[in-house]
Design a protein around this motif. Structure first.
Motif, PDB file in Angstrom:
ATOM      1  N   TRP A  19       0.799  -1.211   0.000  1.00  0.00           N
ATOM      2  CA  TRP A  19       0.000   0.000   0.000  1.00  0.00           C
ATOM      3  C   TRP A  19       0.842   1.275   0.000  1.00  0.00           C
ATOM      4  CZ3 TRP A  19      -4.559  -0.748  -1.603  1.00  0.00           C
ATOM      5  CH2 TRP A  19      -5.222  -1.933  -1.323  1.00  0.00           C
ATOM      6  N   ARG A  20       2.122   1.153   0.280  1.00  0.00           N
ATOM      7  CA  ARG A  20       2.982   2.338   0.239  1.00  0.00           C
ATOM      8  C   ARG A  20       3.101   2.836  -1.193  1.00  0.00           C
ATOM      9  NH1 ARG A  20       8.142   0.543   3.633  1.00  0.00           N
ATOM     10  NH2 ARG A  20       7.066   0.140   5.571  1.00  0.00           N
ATOM     11  N   ARG A  21       3.000   4.083  -1.311  1.00  0.00           N
ATOM     12  CA  ARG A  21       3.142   4.667  -2.644  1.00  0.00           C
ATOM     13  C   ARG A  21       4.513   5.307  -2.753  1.00  0.00           C
ATOM     14  NH1 ARG A  21      -2.629   7.537  -3.882  1.00  0.00           N
ATOM     15  NH2 ARG A  21      -3.818   5.617  -3.866  1.00  0.00           N
ATOM     16  N   LYS A  22       5.032   5.233  -3.934  1.00  0.00           N
ATOM     17  CA  LYS A  22       6.300   5.880  -4.190  1.00  0.00           C
ATOM     18  C   LYS A  22       6.056   7.391  -4.250  1.00  0.00           C
ATOM     19  CE  LYS A  22       8.117   2.025  -6.760  1.00  0.00           C
ATOM     20  NZ  LYS A  22       8.594   1.525  -8.037  1.00  0.00           N
ATOM     21  N   PRO A  23       6.971   8.172  -3.717  1.00  0.00           N
ATOM     22  CA  PRO A  23       6.763   9.629  -3.764  1.00  0.00           C
ATOM     23  C   PRO A  23       6.783  10.126  -5.206  1.00  0.00           C
ATOM     24  CG  PRO A  23       8.948   9.107  -2.954  1.00  0.00           C
ATOM     25  CD  PRO A  23       8.207   7.811  -3.081  1.00  0.00           C
ATOM     26  N   ARG A  24       5.804  10.912  -5.540  1.00  0.00           N
ATOM     27  CA  ARG A  24       5.703  11.488  -6.879  1.00  0.00           C
ATOM     28  C   ARG A  24       5.992  12.974  -6.795  1.00  0.00           C
ATOM     29  NH1 ARG A  24       0.181   8.863  -9.338  1.00  0.00           N
ATOM     30  NH2 ARG A  24       0.847   6.709  -9.196  1.00  0.00           N
ATOM     31  N   ARG A  25       6.583  13.461  -7.826  1.00  0.00           N
ATOM     32  CA  ARG A  25       6.847  14.892  -7.886  1.00  0.00           C
ATOM     33  C   ARG A  25       5.567  15.592  -8.320  1.00  0.00           C
ATOM     34  NH1 ARG A  25       8.645  18.573 -11.857  1.00  0.00           N
ATOM     35  NH2 ARG A  25       9.717  20.293 -10.886  1.00  0.00           N
ATOM     36  N   ASN A  26       5.098  16.501  -7.500  1.00  0.00           N
ATOM     37  CA  ASN A  26       3.871  17.234  -7.809  1.00  0.00           C
ATOM     38  C   ASN A  26       4.188  18.379  -8.763  1.00  0.00           C
ATOM     39  OD1 ASN A  26       2.378  15.649  -6.074  1.00  0.00           O
ATOM     40  ND2 ASN A  26       2.750  16.986  -4.333  1.00  0.00           N
ATOM     41  N   LEU A  27       3.324  18.536  -9.758  1.00  0.00           N
ATOM     42  CA  LEU A  27       3.463  19.684 -10.644  1.00  0.00           C
ATOM     43  C   LEU A  27       2.922  20.913  -9.923  1.00  0.00           C
ATOM     44  CD1 LEU A  27       2.374  18.332 -14.112  1.00  0.00           C
ATOM     45  CD2 LEU A  27       4.646  18.972 -13.379  1.00  0.00           C
ATOM     46  N   HIS A  28       3.697  21.932  -9.923  1.00  0.00           N
ATOM     47  CA  HIS A  28       3.275  23.151  -9.262  1.00  0.00           C
ATOM     48  C   HIS A  28       2.392  23.963 -10.192  1.00  0.00           C
ATOM     49  CE1 HIS A  28       5.925  22.438  -5.904  1.00  0.00           C
ATOM     50  NE2 HIS A  28       6.883  22.134  -6.760  1.00  0.00           N
ATOM     51  N   LEU A  29       1.576  24.773  -9.592  1.00  0.00           N
ATOM     52  CA  LEU A  29       0.655  25.604 -10.359  1.00  0.00           C
ATOM     53  C   LEU A  29       1.408  26.542 -11.298  1.00  0.00           C
ATOM     54  CD1 LEU A  29      -2.294  26.386 -10.821  1.00  0.00           C
ATOM     55  CD2 LEU A  29      -2.068  28.011  -8.954  1.00  0.00           C
ATOM     56  N   VAL A  30       2.542  27.034 -10.857  1.00  0.00           N
ATOM     57  CA  VAL A  30       3.326  27.953 -11.688  1.00  0.00           C
ATOM     58  C   VAL A  30       3.836  27.240 -12.937  1.00  0.00           C
ATOM     59  CG1 VAL A  30       5.417  29.363 -11.741  1.00  0.00           C
ATOM     60  CG2 VAL A  30       3.973  29.348  -9.710  1.00  0.00           C
ATOM     61  N   GLU A  31       4.268  26.004 -12.788  1.00  0.00           N
ATOM     62  CA  GLU A  31       4.751  25.249 -13.946  1.00  0.00           C
ATOM     63  C   GLU A  31       3.626  24.990 -14.931  1.00  0.00           C
ATOM     64  OE1 GLU A  31       6.336  21.906 -11.930  1.00  0.00           O
ATOM     65  OE2 GLU A  31       8.335  22.770 -11.774  1.00  0.00           O
TER      66      GLU A  31
END
Length: 111
Positions: A19-31
């Motif tokens: 159930w552990r999820r790999k950390p994902r890079r979140n897209l920022h609103l500015v990008e």
């Protein structure tokens, strides 16, 4: 093959690992905003280029842009059929080394 089986077996034996999820890079609103505004600017430039190719010269497109975005004096100059002098004035007022700040401002404003 054995490693894959062992990995699946460890997930069954330790369900929390499954159930552990790999950390994902979140897209920022500015990008996302920068990508959308650059896509919009690109589409505008492509449309302008196609209009110039269809018309054969830049005069019609430049005249339309002056009608949409020009000042009152530029519109009067256009009515007197002085479009070429308008284009020459714009090139003289904004040499290549002064265009970058304007392009950057247009990019950051998304216009």
């Amino acid at each position: 093959r054995v490693e894959g089986l062992l990995e699946k077996a460890s997930k069954i034996r330790h369900p929390r690992r499954f159930w552990r999820r790999k950390p994902r890079r979140n897209l920022h609103l500015v990008e996302l905003w920068a990508a959308a505004s650059s896509l919009s600017r690109t589409c505008t430039l492509v449309a302008d280029r196609e209009a110039v190719q269809a018309m054969g010269n830049i005069d019609g497109l430049a005249g339309g842009l002056v009608l949409l975005h020009g000042t009152a004096s530029q519109k009067r100059q256009l009515q007197r059929r002085e479009l070429r002098s308008l284009l020459e004035d714009a090139q003289a007022d904004f040499p290549a080394n002064l265009r970058w700040p304007l392009w950057f401002e247009a990019f950051t404003k998304g216009s």
